[in-house]
Design a protein around this motif. Structure first.
Motif, PDB file in Angstrom:
ATOM      1  N   PRO A 141    -135.233-126.983-117.590  1.00 44.36           N
ATOM      2  CA  PRO A 141    -135.480-127.256-116.173  1.00 44.36           C
ATOM      3  C   PRO A 141    -136.833-126.775-115.674  1.00 44.36           C
ATOM      4  O   PRO A 141    -137.315-127.278-114.645  1.00 44.36           O
ATOM      5  N   ASP A 142    -137.491-125.827-116.372  1.00 47.08           N
ATOM      6  CA  ASP A 142    -138.814-125.364-115.965  1.00 47.08           C
ATOM      7  C   ASP A 142    -139.921-126.208-116.593  1.00 47.08           C
ATOM      8  O   ASP A 142    -140.846-126.655-115.908  1.00 47.08           O
ATOM      9  N   ASP A 170    -141.125-131.525-113.338  1.00 49.66           N
ATOM     10  CA  ASP A 170    -141.716-132.658-112.630  1.00 49.66           C
ATOM     11  C   ASP A 170    -140.975-133.965-112.875  1.00 49.66           C
ATOM     12  O   ASP A 170    -141.183-134.942-112.146  1.00 49.66           O
ATOM     13  N   ILE A 171    -140.132-133.986-113.906  1.00 51.10           N
ATOM     14  CA  ILE A 171    -139.450-135.256-114.222  1.00 51.10           C
ATOM     15  C   ILE A 171    -137.928-135.105-114.286  1.00 51.10           C
ATOM     16  O   ILE A 171    -137.236-136.056-114.648  1.00 51.10           O
ATOM     17  N   GLU A 222    -121.635-121.587-115.853  1.00 52.74           N
ATOM     18  CA  GLU A 222    -121.282-122.344-114.659  1.00 52.74           C
ATOM     19  C   GLU A 222    -122.414-123.288-114.248  1.00 52.74           C
ATOM     20  O   GLU A 222    -122.174-124.418-113.820  1.00 52.74           O
ATOM     21  N   THR A 223    -123.662-122.824-114.396  1.00 49.95           N
ATOM     22  CA  THR A 223    -124.810-123.680-114.071  1.00 49.95           C
ATOM     23  C   THR A 223    -124.858-124.888-114.992  1.00 49.95           C
ATOM     24  O   THR A 223    -125.084-126.025-114.542  1.00 49.95           O
ATOM     25  N   PHE A 224    -124.627-124.657-116.281  1.00 52.74           N
ATOM     26  CA  PHE A 224    -124.639-125.776-117.222  1.00 52.74           C
ATOM     27  C   PHE A 224    -123.458-126.707-116.968  1.00 52.74           C
ATOM     28  O   PHE A 224    -123.594-127.933-117.067  1.00 52.74           O
ATOM     29  N   HIS A 254    -132.150-121.596-121.362  1.00 53.08           N
ATOM     30  CA  HIS A 254    -132.669-122.585-120.411  1.00 53.08           C
ATOM     31  C   HIS A 254    -131.878-122.637-119.108  1.00 53.08           C
ATOM     32  O   HIS A 254    -132.404-123.124-118.096  1.00 53.08           O
ATOM     33  N   PHE A 255    -130.620-122.169-119.147  1.00 44.96           N
ATOM     34  CA  PHE A 255    -129.771-122.237-117.962  1.00 44.96           C
ATOM     35  C   PHE A 255    -129.200-120.857-117.662  1.00 44.96           C
ATOM     36  O   PHE A 255    -128.872-120.099-118.582  1.00 44.96           O
TER      37      PHE A 255
END
Length: 816
Positions: A725-726, A730-731, A512-514, A507-508
């Motif tokens: 995140p994809d 929208d939320i 580093e992004t997480f 998902h990430f």
């Protein structure tokens, strides 16, 4: 001027499990001094030996003293084969006169005994030893060593009491007095002389007082320092000189408030463990300290709580110069005994003697969270109260805390009524309840059985609170492979591999992004918790845990290398004298809804009256009006329209003074969503809401629904919440769960999943340990099943939109 000869450099070094004669040690290794032995290698040996050869020229009519700033723990010192003496304790300075032993060529030998673990329970060790062993042992000559040249007569000690409110300077002088002399006193403000006086010396101790009119106060906003110089003279000969920078300041607590120089003070502090990534206990340099202090100021902080450690002298010097208040503490012991309290009391005196003249040193804590004491025992409560009273007599103009408590312990007698609270953002209702009980006086923070001295006049401070945010990388930091109390979640080593091997990597982009996501969640929690404290005018300050990450603890505002985390630039927005606090009954809306906002203004500044309030979303101004700003907490109701908003928005609130300057700003996150339409899109999607703890089976997937409690509460070792995140773009911004999503977590439930299921929203703990889910997709033969513990509410638009997202999922049709 006194001449200083530094002995910092390479020393010879040897260690042994058993004690040997220091004069017979054959040295083979070298080590840097000052340093902790453990910087260079792990050492189980308790006996450490050091040797230093040096040259010196001895002048007549001079006396020479060998000084150690700190050695851990028990020290014996030899110069040129002669025993100089010993010192007990690992945190404070000590010295020996060496005038008659110095030669042109000299050898200094030092034997150190440093007990650890169970052997250290009755000594002062702080968080670098003992039971539990928080961050690992440190030992050796870990602070500066130097020789100081003095005259035959010299100043042994000088204590300065500089009061701004009384406009007076008191000086108490202790002399090594071989014959009667005079003292010249001068006080300088830059190049201007404020005071010049001569004193006749008639004894080895004297006190004097000067009344001064033209002085400025020392404060964090304006750290005005003066140069005080004392010269010991005999006729025209200067025998000794003592110099120090001093500041005129007064600190007092009364009627539930703290006053600095007669003005009410609000504490915006941070807990500083004062550990370093490579050098451990040893301060790397003055410039290193200055850099981190500048960052503290940039984050809007005005106080450093140096936790369970005696700080470096330079720490206090820089705090004086830069305008940071310092809250000092005594390193703790584990076991109350005659031995431990004797060392404790002597260390108190040594700390106060060393740091007495620093205006930045304003608070002093004796015990933290009851460590080392059993406060159910009357003997130990009486000792604590007696020690508090003793410190009040010798600490000068400072506020003293007897015991800085958390759940399970309490105050006996104190100048500050402080307490520790730890909650994750998930548990914001519990946080609200804790703070309300503390602020209203409904929470008992004093011993209840008659021998405490509770007073409603002691100021309330939340002296510890905080959550974690993972650093982007952990290289070049020692001790990242050791757990705390065998808790696996506290081992940083391998965090990047654990990320790759978990569903998070699907998902990430990368670790580093997480890590950045966790830092955003850290800020969201700190922001909310600080705002909630500021809603209560009876609370007079807070101390965030903590300034920097410390080995396994990742709750720093900076990482352990003192690099800024994601939220660095935003912290000053909430660590500010005037804070705007927007609150709404909910944080998700449909387009066209109205947002009812209670905007509180917490004002601890010196300004009040008419100001202009601006409310904006991006470049669109929603509201602009004049409001009255009081010198406490005031509330302002307003209604905002969402008609022209859509998506994930920040509503900004700005306060403009009469000169057109924005004096405060803050934001509130909201989601403005389109009303979902529900229709069959040709795919059978079943949504299952699990609302109770227990075990469930779907197809071949087993799900255990757990309550977030005990170590899984996330209140201490923080849990990090996330959503794909994809899927949820929208939320959610980049998969972050913030105030807009807290209603989804009201039931406090999560899932441990076994089998072929895809986690699309979940949480992990600490350094990415444990994989738990809030929502999973289970693929059946002809349908998809979404199983979730999210709490769905018809009153929360974000719940309805999430349900629509679930129904539209066709992930497995795409081979994902």
């Amino acid at each position: 001027m006194r001449r200083i000869f530094s002995l910092n450099s390479k020393w010879k070094y040897f260690s042994s499990k058993s004690e040997i004669d220091p004069l017979k040690v054959e040295f083979q290794d070298e080590i840097s001094v000052p340093s902790c032995v453990e910087e260079f290698s792990y050492c189980e040996n308790k006996h450490l030996y050091f040797s230093k050869r040096f040259s010196t020229k001895v002048l007549s009519k001079k006396r020479y003293f060998l000084n150690f700033e700190a050695v851990d723990y028990f020290t014996e010192v030899y110069l040129n084969d002669q025993f100089l003496g010993s010192h007990l304790g690992g945190y404070t300075p000590f010295s020996f006169e060496i005038t008659n032993l110095l030669k042109e060529e000299n050898e200094l030998r030092v034997h150190i005994f440093d007990p650890a673990g169970k052997d250290a329970t009755e000594i002062l060790h702080g968080k670098q030893n003992g039971i539990p062993d928080w961050y690992g042992n440190t030992s050796g000559i870990w602070r500066d060593v130097y020789i100081e040249e003095k005259g035959q007569n010299f100043f042994k000690n000088v204590k300065v009491d500089a009061s701004y409110l009384a406009k007076e300077l008191k000086i108490r002088i202790g002399l090594e007095n071989k014959k009667m002399t005079n003292i010249k006193v001068s006080l300088m403000k830059e190049d201007k002389a404020i005071l010049r006086k001569n004193l006749d010396v008639k004894s080895e101790k004297l006190s004097t007082q000067f009344d001064l009119e033209e002085i400025e106060p020392w404060s964090p906003e304006s750290p005005r320092l003066y140069d005080l110089r004392l010269e010991l003279v005999n006729k025209d000969e200067i025998l000794d000189t003592w110099e120090s920078k001093i500041g005129f300041r007064d600190i007092e607590a009364q009627n539930g408030k703290i006053f600095l120089n007669g003005r009410e003070l609000f504490i915006r502090g941070v807990l500083d463990q004062d550990f370093y990534p490579i050098s451990l206990y040893t301060t790397p340099s003055r410039s290193y300290l200055k850099d981190e202090f500048l960052k503290a100021k940039e984050m809007g902080l005005n106080l450093l709580r140096c936790h369970i450690k005696v700080p470096d002298r330079r720490y206090l010097e820089l705090a004086d110069e830069m305008g940071l208040l310092v809250w000092e503490e005594i390193p703790n012991f584990d076991k109350f005994s005659n031995r431990s309290i004797k060392e404790f009391e002597s260390t108190i005196s040594e700390i106060i003697d060393r740091d007495y003249n620093h205006p930045s040193f304003v608070f002093f804590t004796l015990i933290n969270e009851g460590w080392g004491l059993d406060l159910s025992k009357g003997e130990q409560r009486r000792w604590l109260r007696k020690t508090y009273k003793m410190v009040k007599k010798i600490a000068g103009n400072r506020l003293v805390v007897d015991n800085s408590p958390c759940n399970g312990n309490f105050h006996i007698e104190t100048d500050i009524n402080d307490f520790h609270f730890y909650r994750s953002l998930d548990h914001l209702q519990e946080w609200n309840s804790d703070i309300l009980r503390f602020a209203s006086g409904d929470m008992n923070t004093f011993f209840v059985h008659g021998d405490s001295k509770e007073t409603r006049k002691a100021a309330l401070i939340v002296s510890e609170f905080g959550v974690w945010g993972l650093p982007p990388f952990i290289r070049d930091i020692k001790r990242m492979n050791r757990p705390f109390r065998e808790i696996s979640e506290t081992i940083p080593e391998g965090v990047e591999d654990r990320f790759i091997n978990s569903s998070l990597s699907r998902h990430f982009k990368d670790y580093e992004t997480f890590a950045t996501l966790t830092q955003k969640e850290q800020f969201n929690a700190l922001k909310y918790q600080i705002e909630e404290m500021r809603l209560h005018d009876s609370i007079k300050g807070y101390v965030i845990t903590e300034f920097t990450d410390v080995f396994w603890e990742a709750n720093g505002l900076l990482d352990m290398h003192r690099r800024a985390k994601w939220h660095f630039d935003l912290l000053k927005m909430i660590n500010t004298p005037i804070l705007l606090i927007p609150r709404a009954s909910k944080y998700s809306y449909f387009i066209g809804d109205t947002v009812n906002v209670d905007l509180a203004i917490s004002n601890h500044s010196r300004i009040a009256g008419k100001m202009k309030l601006h409310v904006k979303v991006e470049d669109m101004e929603l509201l602009s009006k004049d409001i009255d700003v009081a010198n406490n907490v005031s509330h302002h109701k307003m209604t905002l329209k969402t008609k022209k908003m859509q998506g994930l928005k920040k509503i900004w609130f700005e306060l403009e003074n009469r000169d057109g300057v924005i004096v405060s700003k803050n934001y509130m996150d909201i989601a403005v969503l389109e009303m979902p339409g529900f229709r069959d899109e040709g795919r059978n999607v079943e949504i299952v809401y699990l609302e109770k703890e227990g075990e469930y089976t779907f197809e071949d997937v087993k799900i255990n629904v757990l309550k977030k409690k005990d170590m899984l509460s996330g209140d201490w070792i923080t849990n990090f919440n996330w959503m794909d995140p994809d899927i949820f773009k929208d939320i959610s911004n980049n998969g972050v769960m913030d105030m807009r999503h807290m209603s989804l977590l009201k039931n406090d439930l999560m899932m441990r999943v076994t089998g072929d299921a895809k986690v699309i929203a979940g949480l992990t703990y600490g350094w990415i340990y444990g994989e738990f889910a809030y929502a999973v997709i289970i693929k059946g033969k002809d349908h998809l099943r979404i199983v979730t513990t999210f709490s769905m509410s018809k009153e929360e638009p974000i719940s309805l939109v999430m349900q629509k997202v679930f129904e539209r999922l066709k992930m497995f049709n795409k081979g994902q």
